[in-house]
Design a protein around this motif. Structure first.
Motif, PDB file in Angstrom:
ATOM      1  N   ASP A   8     -54.775 -11.009  85.758  1.00  0.00           N
ATOM      2  CA  ASP A   8     -53.714 -11.268  84.704  1.00  0.00           C
ATOM      3  C   ASP A   8     -52.627 -10.549  84.986  1.00  0.00           C
ATOM      4  OD1 ASP A   8     -54.024  -8.712  83.876  1.00  0.00           O
ATOM      5  OD2 ASP A   8     -55.626  -8.935  82.375  1.00  0.00           O
ATOM      6  N   GLN A   9     -51.630 -11.006  84.058  1.00  0.00           N
ATOM      7  CA  GLN A   9     -50.360 -10.651  84.310  1.00  0.00           C
ATOM      8  C   GLN A   9     -50.089  -9.032  84.225  1.00  0.00           C
ATOM      9  OE1 GLN A   9     -47.442 -12.754  81.511  1.00  0.00           O
ATOM     10  NE2 GLN A   9     -45.823 -11.257  82.168  1.00  0.00           N
ATOM     11  N   PHE A  10     -50.804  -8.582  83.181  1.00  0.00           N
ATOM     12  CA  PHE A  10     -50.478  -6.951  82.829  1.00  0.00           C
ATOM     13  C   PHE A  10     -50.823  -6.375  83.991  1.00  0.00           C
ATOM     14  CE2 PHE A  10     -52.359  -3.224  81.331  1.00  0.00           C
ATOM     15  CZ  PHE A  10     -51.133  -2.568  80.724  1.00  0.00           C
ATOM     16  N   GLU A  11     -52.229  -6.616  84.456  1.00  0.00           N
ATOM     17  CA  GLU A  11     -52.778  -5.992  85.512  1.00  0.00           C
ATOM     18  C   GLU A  11     -51.951  -5.950  86.800  1.00  0.00           C
ATOM     19  OE1 GLU A  11     -56.735  -5.421  88.475  1.00  0.00           O
ATOM     20  OE2 GLU A  11     -56.694  -6.566  86.639  1.00  0.00           O
TER      21      GLU A  11
ATOM     22  N   LEU B 271     -47.842  -3.938  90.784  1.00  0.00           N
ATOM     23  CA  LEU B 271     -46.491  -4.205  91.285  1.00  0.00           C
ATOM     24  C   LEU B 271     -45.782  -2.669  91.150  1.00  0.00           C
ATOM     25  CD1 LEU B 271     -46.040  -7.791  90.942  1.00  0.00           C
ATOM     26  CD2 LEU B 271     -46.416  -6.673  93.233  1.00  0.00           C
ATOM     27  N   ALA B 272     -45.816  -2.341  89.881  1.00  0.00           N
ATOM     28  CA  ALA B 272     -44.986  -1.231  89.518  1.00  0.00           C
ATOM     29  C   ALA B 272     -45.184   0.241  90.060  1.00  0.00           C
ATOM     30  CB  ALA B 272     -45.305  -1.037  87.953  1.00  0.00           C
ATOM     31  N   LYS B 273     -46.592   0.327  90.292  1.00  0.00           N
ATOM     32  CA  LYS B 273     -47.032   1.462  91.140  1.00  0.00           C
ATOM     33  C   LYS B 273     -46.417   1.345  92.454  1.00  0.00           C
ATOM     34  CE  LYS B 273     -49.282   3.826  88.318  1.00  0.00           C
ATOM     35  NZ  LYS B 273     -48.890   5.329  87.837  1.00  0.00           N
ATOM     36  N   LEU B 274     -46.667   0.313  93.372  1.00  0.00           N
ATOM     37  CA  LEU B 274     -45.997  -0.218  94.611  1.00  0.00           C
ATOM     38  C   LEU B 274     -44.468   0.014  94.549  1.00  0.00           C
ATOM     39  CD1 LEU B 274     -46.608  -0.926  97.358  1.00  0.00           C
ATOM     40  CD2 LEU B 274     -46.099  -3.382  96.913  1.00  0.00           C
ATOM     41  N   LYS B 275     -43.751  -0.343  93.645  1.00  0.00           N
ATOM     42  CA  LYS B 275     -42.238  -0.330  93.546  1.00  0.00           C
ATOM     43  C   LYS B 275     -41.952   1.063  93.355  1.00  0.00           C
ATOM     44  CE  LYS B 275     -38.082  -2.281  92.422  1.00  0.00           C
ATOM     45  NZ  LYS B 275     -37.574  -3.140  93.315  1.00  0.00           N
ATOM     46  N   ASN B 276     -42.597   1.880  92.730  1.00  0.00           N
ATOM     47  CA  ASN B 276     -42.424   3.250  92.550  1.00  0.00           C
ATOM     48  C   ASN B 276     -42.504   3.959  93.986  1.00  0.00           C
ATOM     49  OD1 ASN B 276     -41.908   5.740  90.996  1.00  0.00           O
ATOM     50  ND2 ASN B 276     -44.240   6.295  91.517  1.00  0.00           N
ATOM     51  N   LEU B 277     -43.541   3.376  95.009  1.00  0.00           N
ATOM     52  CA  LEU B 277     -43.640   4.048  96.184  1.00  0.00           C
ATOM     53  C   LEU B 277     -42.325   3.614  97.135  1.00  0.00           C
ATOM     54  CD1 LEU B 277     -47.350   3.783  97.190  1.00  0.00           C
ATOM     55  CD2 LEU B 277     -45.872   5.828  97.083  1.00  0.00           C
ATOM     56  N   PHE B 278     -42.022   2.266  96.975  1.00  0.00           N
ATOM     57  CA  PHE B 278     -40.996   1.712  97.840  1.00  0.00           C
ATOM     58  C   PHE B 278     -40.173   1.161  96.805  1.00  0.00           C
ATOM     59  CE2 PHE B 278     -45.057   1.125 100.169  1.00  0.00           C
ATOM     60  CZ  PHE B 278     -44.839   2.112 101.236  1.00  0.00           C
ATOM     61  N   PRO B 279     -39.020   1.731  96.211  1.00  0.00           N
ATOM     62  CA  PRO B 279     -37.943   1.413  95.349  1.00  0.00           C
ATOM     63  C   PRO B 279     -37.090   0.204  95.984  1.00  0.00           C
ATOM     64  CG  PRO B 279     -38.128   3.495  95.464  1.00  0.00           C
ATOM     65  CD  PRO B 279     -38.750   3.274  96.497  1.00  0.00           C
ATOM     66  N   HIS B 280     -37.033   0.041  97.318  1.00  0.00           N
ATOM     67  CA  HIS B 280     -36.055  -0.919  97.768  1.00  0.00           C
ATOM     68  C   HIS B 280     -36.800  -2.307  97.982  1.00  0.00           C
ATOM     69  CE1 HIS B 280     -38.879   0.498 101.094  1.00  0.00           C
ATOM     70  NE2 HIS B 280     -38.726  -0.669 101.654  1.00  0.00           N
ATOM     71  N   LEU B 281     -37.920  -2.327  97.634  1.00  0.00           N
ATOM     72  CA  LEU B 281     -38.576  -3.722  97.528  1.00  0.00           C
ATOM     73  C   LEU B 281     -38.125  -4.597  96.438  1.00  0.00           C
ATOM     74  CD1 LEU B 281     -42.526  -2.877  97.766  1.00  0.00           C
ATOM     75  CD2 LEU B 281     -41.109  -3.769  99.484  1.00  0.00           C
ATOM     76  N   PRO B 282     -37.759  -5.924  97.033  1.00  0.00           N
ATOM     77  CA  PRO B 282     -37.141  -6.607  95.990  1.00  0.00           C
ATOM     78  C   PRO B 282     -38.049  -7.338  95.006  1.00  0.00           C
ATOM     79  CG  PRO B 282     -37.393  -7.987  98.178  1.00  0.00           C
ATOM     80  CD  PRO B 282     -37.842  -6.499  98.490  1.00  0.00           C
ATOM     81  N   VAL B 283     -38.644  -6.386  94.350  1.00  0.00           N
ATOM     82  CA  VAL B 283     -39.657  -6.936  93.068  1.00  0.00           C
ATOM     83  C   VAL B 283     -39.180  -6.981  91.824  1.00  0.00           C
ATOM     84  CG1 VAL B 283     -41.850  -6.741  92.215  1.00  0.00           C
ATOM     85  CG2 VAL B 283     -41.474  -6.215  94.790  1.00  0.00           C
ATOM     86  N   ASN B 284     -38.903  -7.761  91.176  1.00  0.00           N
ATOM     87  CA  ASN B 284     -38.267  -7.765  89.821  1.00  0.00           C
ATOM     88  C   ASN B 284     -39.513  -7.628  88.778  1.00  0.00           C
ATOM     89  OD1 ASN B 284     -36.993  -8.009  87.354  1.00  0.00           O
ATOM     90  ND2 ASN B 284     -35.969  -9.961  87.893  1.00  0.00           N
ATOM     91  N   LEU B 285     -39.598  -6.587  88.067  1.00  0.00           N
ATOM     92  CA  LEU B 285     -40.828  -6.574  86.965  1.00  0.00           C
ATOM     93  C   LEU B 285     -40.512  -7.017  85.739  1.00  0.00           C
ATOM     94  CD1 LEU B 285     -41.787  -2.940  88.217  1.00  0.00           C
ATOM     95  CD2 LEU B 285     -42.652  -5.163  89.151  1.00  0.00           C
TER      96      LEU B 285
END
Length: 306
Positions: A260-263, A268-282
């Motif tokens: 689901d969306q929340f999970e 993705l948020a945890k991954l974004k925290n590891l790699f802040p440069h990733l072009p992921v818009n949360l």
């Protein structure tokens, strides 16, 4: 320090014997002709010897060993550096009649007055690192010097000399401060090695979690060590195989409609925290369309890195 402790007029008596000497005190008898007679080591002058010698005065001479203590700092041959000289000289009266003859009862004071000048003049020939050589020089001085010869002539013998020479107190504090800096640097280097070892262990665990698609665990591990995150990011940027594995797990996450969306946002948020440069818009992630959009965005990003 006074070796001659007392002087008295001799009084002859048929009833009293002259006093007995001991191992620590001697008696020196003197007549009007300046004849000197020493009584020591428990001996006693007889009445007849006293009467025949016509002795008029008797001197009490201390035969005990005395230690002259000498502690002082002196400049060395090394500019700005000083020796701390700790000197112990054991002396004793060996011939009490000589010390009375030459009135040398205060010879200890003579030594105390002479030594500082001699030690200071000699210290200037020795660099600070040659303290052992300087100590030996002082010991040799009390074996062969003119001062020792003078002492022997006055009935005094030097029994032992103990010399301890080290840096002056200011130099000691200076070297201790340097040693503290060295110790702190050693501790810091050791701590850095431990931190690096721990970071490598954590980075290996993060890498394993990323390759398994467990982004939440990877993110939690990354919170434990910034250094581990740096190591993982460096490998992510340089290791194409590792980057491909992470890319594959991202695609699996995006295409897995059972999540689901929340999970998905959490992972993705945890991954974004590891790699802040990733072009992921949360923000404003929709369950399907926006995740699919992210798929295209991420694919574009990772394709650039290949």
């Amino acid at each position: 320090m006074h070796f001659i402790e007392d002087v008295k007029e001799v009084k002859f008596s048929f009833l009293e014997k002259p006093p007995a000497s001991s191992m620590t005190y001697a008696f020196v008898y003197v007549n009007n002709h300046n004849d000197y007679y020493a009584v020591k080591n428990g001996e006693r002058l007889s009445r007849s010897e006293l009467r025949i010698g016509k002795y008029k005065k008797v001197y009490t001479v201390n035969m005990q060993q005395h230690t002259i203590t000498f502690k002082e700092e002196f400049p060395s041959a090394t500019r700005g550096r000083r020796f701390f000289v700790n000197l112990f000289i054991d002396i004793a009266v060996e011939h009490p009649e000589r010390i009375v003859q030459q009135n040398a009862g205060e010879i200890g004071d003579i030594i105390n007055n002479y030594l500082p000048f001699w030690v200071e003049s000699e210290a200037r020939f020795y660099p600070i690192e040659e303290e052992l050589g300087f100590a030996q020089h002082i010991e040799d001085f009390f074996q062969t010097s003119q001062l020792v010869k003078v002492l022997r002539e006055t009935g005094i013998v030097v029994r032992n000399v103990r010399v301890l020479i080290r840096q002056g107190f200011r130099d000691q504090r200076h070297d201790e401060a340097i040693a503290d800096l060295d110790r702190n640097a050693e501790l810091s280097a050791y701590q850095e090695a431990l931190d690096l070892e721990e970071a490598r262990r954590i980075s290996a665990a993060i890498k394993e979690a990323l390759q398994a698609g467990d982004f939440i665990t990877a993110g939690k591990l990354g919170e434990k060590s910034e250094m581990a995150k740096v190591l993982v990011e460096s490998e992510f940027n340089q290791n194409q195989t590792f980057k491909f594995e992470v890319n594959k797990q991202l695609l699996n996450l995006i295409n897995d409609h059972s999540i689901d969306q929340f999970e998905a946002e959490q992972r993705l948020a945890k991954l974004k925290n590891l790699f802040p440069h990733l072009p992921v818009n949360l923000e404003n992630i929709n369950r399907k369309k926006q995740i699919s959009g992210q798929k295209r965005e991420l694919l574009s990003y990772f394709n650039k890195g290949e």
